[in-house]
Structures are given as C-alpha cells and as structure tokens.
Design a protein around this motif. Structure first.
Motif, short mmCIF file in Angstrom:
data_model
loop_
_atom_site.label_atom_id
_atom_site.label_comp_id
_atom_site.label_asym_id
_atom_site.label_seq_id
_atom_site.Cartn_x
_atom_site.Cartn_y
_atom_site.Cartn_z
N GLY A 78 30.92 -4.19 -43.55
CA GLY A 78 30.75 -4.62 -42.16
C GLY A 78 30.57 -3.50 -41.17
N TYR A 79 30.29 -2.29 -41.64
CA TYR A 79 30.05 -1.16 -40.74
C TYR A 79 28.56 -1.02 -40.45
CZ TYR A 79 34.80 0.42 -41.99
OH TYR A 79 36.15 0.52 -42.19
N ASP A 80 28.23 -0.51 -39.27
CA ASP A 80 26.84 -0.26 -38.92
C ASP A 80 26.27 0.92 -39.69
OD1 ASP A 80 27.04 -2.34 -37.09
OD2 ASP A 80 27.53 -1.00 -35.42
N GLU A 81 27.12 1.87 -40.01
CA GLU A 81 26.76 3.07 -40.76
C GLU A 81 28.06 3.65 -41.30
OE1 GLU A 81 26.04 6.72 -38.36
OE2 GLU A 81 25.97 5.32 -36.65
N PRO A 82 28.00 4.64 -42.20
CA PRO A 82 29.27 5.24 -42.65
C PRO A 82 30.07 5.77 -41.47
CG PRO A 82 27.49 5.87 -44.11
CD PRO A 82 26.85 5.16 -42.95
N PRO A 83 31.29 5.28 -41.26
CA PRO A 83 32.08 5.68 -40.09
C PRO A 83 32.88 6.96 -40.35
CG PRO A 83 33.22 3.96 -41.26
CD PRO A 83 31.95 4.21 -42.03
N ILE A 84 33.56 7.40 -39.32
CA ILE A 84 34.49 8.52 -39.43
C ILE A 84 35.70 8.08 -40.24
CG2 ILE A 84 36.06 10.01 -38.12
CD1 ILE A 84 33.11 10.81 -37.87
N HIS A 85 36.11 8.92 -41.20
CA HIS A 85 37.25 8.58 -42.04
C HIS A 85 38.54 8.64 -41.22
CE1 HIS A 85 40.16 8.74 -45.32
NE2 HIS A 85 39.20 8.25 -46.09
N PRO A 86 39.48 7.71 -41.43
CA PRO A 86 40.71 7.71 -40.62
C PRO A 86 41.55 8.97 -40.76
CG PRO A 86 40.82 6.10 -42.42
CD PRO A 86 39.41 6.54 -42.33
N ASP A 87 41.55 9.62 -41.93
CA ASP A 87 42.31 10.87 -42.06
C ASP A 87 41.72 11.97 -41.18
OD1 ASP A 87 43.72 9.49 -43.94
OD2 ASP A 87 43.26 10.79 -45.62
N ALA A 120 36.20 0.73 -36.25
CA ALA A 120 35.31 1.80 -36.71
C ALA A 120 35.05 2.79 -35.59
CB ALA A 120 34.00 1.21 -37.21
N VAL A 121 35.01 4.07 -35.96
CA VAL A 121 34.62 5.15 -35.07
C VAL A 121 33.45 5.85 -35.75
CG1 VAL A 121 35.32 7.29 -33.92
CG2 VAL A 121 36.98 5.44 -34.25
N TYR A 122 32.35 6.05 -35.01
CA TYR A 122 31.14 6.55 -35.64
C TYR A 122 30.85 8.00 -35.28
CZ TYR A 122 30.28 1.73 -36.98
OH TYR A 122 30.40 0.48 -37.54
N PRO A 123 30.13 8.70 -36.15
CA PRO A 123 29.73 10.08 -35.83
C PRO A 123 29.02 10.14 -34.48
CG PRO A 123 29.23 9.60 -38.12
CD PRO A 123 29.66 8.29 -37.50
N GLY A 124 29.28 11.22 -33.75
CA GLY A 124 28.74 11.37 -32.41
C GLY A 124 29.74 11.04 -31.32
N THR A 125 30.84 10.37 -31.69
CA THR A 125 31.89 10.05 -30.72
C THR A 125 32.56 11.33 -30.25
OG1 THR A 125 32.32 7.92 -31.76
CG2 THR A 125 34.04 8.80 -30.32
N GLU A 126 32.69 11.48 -28.94
CA GLU A 126 33.41 12.63 -28.38
C GLU A 126 34.86 12.21 -28.14
OE1 GLU A 126 31.47 14.32 -25.02
OE2 GLU A 126 29.70 14.93 -26.17
N LEU A 127 35.77 13.03 -28.67
CA LEU A 127 37.19 12.70 -28.67
C LEU A 127 37.91 13.47 -27.58
CD1 LEU A 127 39.23 11.07 -30.48
CD2 LEU A 127 39.63 13.21 -31.70
#
Length: 377
Positions: A78-87, A120-127
């Motif tokens: 159910g993800y749009d693309e491979p998300p950021i791993h929780p660890d 889900a948190v995706y690559p490109g997210t600024e933290l």
C-alpha cells in the motif's frame, strides 16, 4: 583584520603547545544545570531524508524488508514507493538532538514511548526536530551527573506534522558536581545499567521449554503462543545472523545522521573512558538486532517501542546477534496505529521483547516492540 607583522610561528610545536595551554576551549553540548522542566528546544540541524541515506542505513544494519527496497513490494503493502525505514527515521530524529541534549557525554539510560505517527514517510522529506524537558533529577550514585528525560519529536518540516516521537533518559555531566549524593542511596538511577559490568548471578527462573514459531506469519506466532499456554513454556528463539562492528557502523552511520557525540568518533577523548575507545551509537546496535529479528518474520508495519535499555557498550570488533521472545498476539490492535494504517485482514498485532547480545553472549540492548505481522492469506 589580520596581523601580518606577527613574527611568532604559531605552528612551531613548542609554541603551539603553549598556545593550547593558554587558549580557552569553546565547548559544545549542555550541562545538566541548564535543563529545566518544561523547556522546549528546537534543534537547528535537520536532515533531508534521502533514498541513498535510507538504503545505506538498511544495508549496513541488515534490514532487507522488500517493501523498503522494491517498488513492486512497496505497492503490495500500500505504499506509493519504497518509504523511509522506521529505524532510519528514528536515528535521523535522534541525531540532530545530540548537540543540544547529550553531546557533553554521560550514559544513555533508556528510551520508551517510541511511536510512529504516520503510516509512511517518503524520500525527499525534510526533517525538523524538537525536544521538551520532561524531568530533571539528581543521580543517586554519581554526584558528578544529573539525570534528564526529554520528549523528542521528528516532524515534516513543510507541514509540521509529527512523524515519530519518543522519550529518552540520559545521565548528563554537571558543571559543578554535588558535594554529596543528596542523601539518596547509591544505585537508585531507575534500575538501569550505566555501562559498568557486574558479576552478580541473577536467579534464572527460565521455563522448561522454549518454543519457536513454525513460520513467519501472524498465525505462526499465535499458534506458538497457544502451544505455550498452560505449560511451563515460552516462545523464545535466537536469530542466526551476526554483524561485526566496523568503521562504517562505528562512525559512518552516526555521523550521517548528524549525531556529533564524541563517544562515537573521538578516539583520543574516549581513551580515558570505561570503554577505552569509541563506542557504537545505540540506534545502530538496536537496528542490527531488529534487522535480525525482522528477517524471521513477515513485518507489515512498525507500531512502537517501549522500555528500551542499553546494557553495555559496544566497540569495534564486537559482533551483534539477536534474540526474541514473543509476548502476545492479537487479531485486533490493542494500541493506537500510525495515521493511515488499516490492517484489517492483512495483519495481526504481535508484541515482542528483543535482546541484542555480543559474541560473549552478554546483553547490550533490550526493548519491547509492537508490530503488525502479515497474515498468511
């Protein structure tokens, strides 16, 4: 303005040593006395969560869950693309907080209430990261330290939405050590170890039988628990893989998450510490152990962690292994799920206790974990 007429050779070894002796050090980090309950700290550093950084963390810690690597597997979950791993998300949240909270040193006593707030948190997210001081107190065993608990939250910098949060507790050096221990009994620092070994032999009290699930799905964990019910038995097993600590794990991963603690990369400073050398970032040790565990289960979603403890330091050359005990399983989630997660029919909730241990079979990390595990169908 520069003084080009200065005849002093500042790089002459004797001259330079004399200059060092006279120069004031501009210190990093924060002493215990500066923390007050209720203070909110916005940490200046922030990380852009990249696919490269995510995959580096996962590959080095043996976290190979397909949905975080492959587009087709991500879509199945159910993800749009491979998300950021929780660890990686957790480590990238803690890293920017170190300079303000714990760079002065002191023992990491534990972490709890780790909760993922978004599905889900995706690559490109600024933290962006902020912390609030929850509690400060004296150390009952070490008058040169105090104990501080913070609540830290990693947020999407664009929306301000919380992505992950947790509470952690550290010993923090005092600028001025207490003259006494405040009348407290030594060793009353919450019952947590502080990196010092003990030769005490605990009473074992193990069950007669340790059971291993027959498979990796939710039904397998539930069946094993049912088998143990009413018997002197527990569902507990060890994982085959090990990971030996190398330079990439010791310094590379913490520095890539902006973790500036000298404990991980300053060998000269650490020469006088109990370890005698740099020690591994706790989240690296933890992630390795969880990677071992996830390789023996069908993980659908991570939900949260509690009662995380780091029992001893880990140094270069140590090998990290994993051990798991299954505490419970429920078709209906018993804890709040991350926003956007609907696991109805796809997964069941399983509670684990995970222990990381070294080549000498000594525990170095433990914690309880709640995860959604895929059902067989």
């Amino acid at each position: 303005m520069t003084d080009d007429t200065d005849p002093t050779d500042w790089t002459d070894p004797e001259t330079f040593r004399a200059a060092l002796d006279r120069a004031e050090t501009r210190e990093k980090g924060t002493y215990f006395e500066a923390f007050a309950e209720g203070d909110r700290i916005e940490h200046d550093p922030g990380i852009r969560l990249s696919r490269a950084g995510n995959e580096r963390w996962m590959s080095q810690t043996l976290n190979h869950d397909p949905a975080f690597w492959r587009t087709d597997a991500a879509a199945e979950w159910g993800y749009d693309e491979p998300p950021i791993h929780p660890d990686y998300l957790l480590a990238a949240t803690m890293g920017p907080s170190v300079e303000d909270l714990s760079e002065k040193g002191g023992y990491f006593l534990g972490r709890t209430d780790v909760r993922y707030r978004a599905d889900a948190v995706y690559p490109g997210t600024e933290l962006r990261v902020d912390s609030t001081v929850i509690e400060t107190r004296a150390s009952g065993s070490r008058p040169e330290y105090g104990i501080v608990t913070w609540e830290t939250t990693g947020r999407d910098a664009e929306t301000g939405d919380a992505l992950v949060s947790y509470r952690r507790t550290n010993m923090i050096p005092r600028r001025e050590p207490l003259e006494t221990d405040g009348g407290q009994t030594a060793g009353t620092d919450g019952g947590q170890t502080t990196g010092e070994r003990t030769d005490a032999d605990p009473e074992l009290g193990l069950p007669d039988t340790l059971l291993t699930p027959d498979g990796q799905h939710f039904e397998d964990f539930r069946a094993a628990l049912d088998d143990a019910d009413g018997r002197d038995a527990a569902v507990a097993y060890r994982h085959e893989r090990g990971r030996t600590i190398d330079d990439a794990l010791l310094a590379g991963l913490p520095l890539s998450t902006l973790n500036t603690a000298k404990q991980h990369h300053d060998a000269a400073t650490m020469a006088d510490s109990p370890s005698g050398e740099p020690v591994v970032y706790g989240d690296v040790t933890r992630s390795i152990a969880l990677g071992h565990a996830r390789s023996d289960e069908r993980t659908y979603r991570e939900v949260g962690y509690d009662d995380e403890r780091f029992h001893d330091f880990v140094i270069a050359g140590d090998t990290i292994y994993g051990f798991t005990r299954v505490l419970g399983a429920s078709e209906t989630p018993t804890v709040e799920l991350p926003s956007g997660v609907d696991a109805t029919g796809a997964a069941g909730e399983v509670r684990f206790q995970h222990v990381a241990f070294n080549q000498d079979e000594e525990p170095v990390y433990s914690g309880t974990r709640t995860a959604l595990i895929e059902t067989r169908d």
